[in-house]
Scaffold this motif. Structure first.
Motif, short mmCIF file in Angstrom:
data_model
loop_
_atom_site.label_atom_id
_atom_site.label_comp_id
_atom_site.label_asym_id
_atom_site.label_seq_id
_atom_site.Cartn_x
_atom_site.Cartn_y
_atom_site.Cartn_z
N ASP A 1 2.61 3.17 -12.44
CA ASP A 1 1.84 4.14 -13.33
C ASP A 1 0.98 4.08 -14.08
O ASP A 1 0.40 5.18 -14.28
N ASP B 1 0.43 -1.29 -0.20
CA ASP B 1 0.07 -0.16 -0.01
C ASP B 1 1.02 0.91 -0.09
O ASP B 1 0.78 2.26 1.04
N ARG B 2 2.08 1.21 -0.54
CA ARG B 2 3.14 2.37 -0.77
C ARG B 2 3.99 2.19 -1.75
O ARG B 2 3.22 1.77 -3.61
N ARG B 3 3.61 3.67 -2.30
CA ARG B 3 4.43 3.93 -3.44
C ARG B 3 6.38 3.41 -3.47
O ARG B 3 6.15 4.19 -2.66
N GLU C 1 1.67 0.67 -7.01
CA GLU C 1 1.98 1.06 -5.51
C GLU C 1 2.31 -0.28 -5.46
O GLU C 1 1.37 -0.77 -6.93
#
Length: 326
Positions: free
Chosen positions: A311, A281-283, A296
């Motif tokens: 992206d 749940d992080r970029r 992500e």
């Protein structure tokens, strides 16, 4: 530590007060000079033993080395760590493991833990040097897995969970797992793992799980660039940590998850890994051998691959590479 030194140490441990060399010698059936020789050996290993002509010897403090004798007392495992090899210094614990495997059936070495107080040639992922000074925990576990080849990466997951859980339970620090094999506290790395597998076709000859934990490493021993990205447990809690207790807990936690894998309980290990993940749940930015991209991190599959929503909206499965939080 030789057997006679252990016997002398046990007498010192059990004595309610100082005990003379003569009493120790009589109890063990050896000479007083032999007792003195073992006392010197115990002191060399880090035990603080006082002595006086009037009273004799007294054990004042235990060693801070990761000696098999000390570790075994706290271990309480069935397989992992029931065999231990300890070295003051070696090139790498992984190198020692491979040398032992070349001489012995890996089945007989299953669960053996090789420990070094210091490594002169520690190796991390992708052949990178792993700085391994005194004060850390540098160890390799030899395994003869029955786990299917396509699930072997989950051994790394089990090891990551074990280290993170042990740090949380011992020190109440929020240790989290950064894919694929690092343990972080805050935004700094405190530990890492390396899994090496020897296999052909569907036959797994052995697996080596290496781990490096910056426990009591002095930060000023690290290079300035490393200090920007690395922390130690001692720095986080404000005092040296008990490495024996920590490693014993790590091995207990690892055995529990390894047994789950051995029983085919993959989902429970994946679920626990996800609950401790710093990556999901992080970029992130991903760098593999062939390309670099960002997106992500949305999931991890049962083979340990990281699932990225790029992206451009496409989904990519990453088996191996470097992952950077952005």
């Amino acid at each position: 530590m030789n057997e006679t030194a252990i016997r002398v140490l046990k007498i010192l441990e059990e004595s309610p007060g100082p005990i003379s060399g003569e009493e120790i010698a009589e109890h063990l059936g050896i000479s007083q000079s032999a007792v003195w020789k073992q006392i010197r050996e115990l002191r060399r290993l880090g035990y603080r033993i006082s002595s006086s002509r009037a009273e004799g010897y007294r054990l004042e403090a235990r060693t801070d080395q990761l000696l098999p004798y000390e570790l075994t007392k706290k271990l309480r495992t069935r397989v992992i760590g029931r065999q231990i090899r300890h070295f003051d210094r070696t090139a790498s614990t992984g190198w020692v493991a491979k040398r032992l495997i070349a001489e012995t059936d890996p089945e007989k070495l299953h669960g053996m833990v090789i420990i070094a107080e210091e490594q002169t040639g520690g190796v991390g992922r992708l052949g990178r040097a792993w700085v391994s000074p005194a004060g850390g925990i540098w160890a390799t576990i030899i395994l003869k897995p029955r786990i299917p080849l396509d699930h072997l990466f989950m051994i790394t997951m089990a090891g990551s969970i074990a280290i993170a859980r042990a740090i949380r339970k011992e020190y109440d620090l929020s240790a989290l797992i950064k894919w694929p094999n690092d343990i972080f506290i805050g935004d700094k790395k405190v530990a890492g793992l390396l899994l090496e597998i020897s296999a052909e076709a569907d036959t797994v000859h052995y697996a080596l799980l290496g781990m490096g934990i910056d426990a009591n490493v002095a930060l000023d021993e690290l290079s300035p660039p490393l200090r920007e990205t690395v922390t130690t447990l001692a720095a986080e809690v404000g005092h040296p940590v008990d490495r024996v207790s920590l490693l014993a807990r790590i091995l207990r936690e690892f055995e529990l998850r390894y047994m789950q894998l051995d029983d085919g309980e993959y989902e429970s290990v994946i679920r626990e890994w996800k609950s401790l993940s710093l990556t999901l749940d992080r970029r992130v930015a991903i760098r593999t051998v062939n390309k670099t991209f960002s997106g992500e991190a949305i999931d991890i599959d049962e083979h340990g691959a990281l699932i990225i929503r790029k992206d451009n909206g496409k989904i990519e499965r990453v088996i191996a590479g470097d992952c950077f939080q952005i």
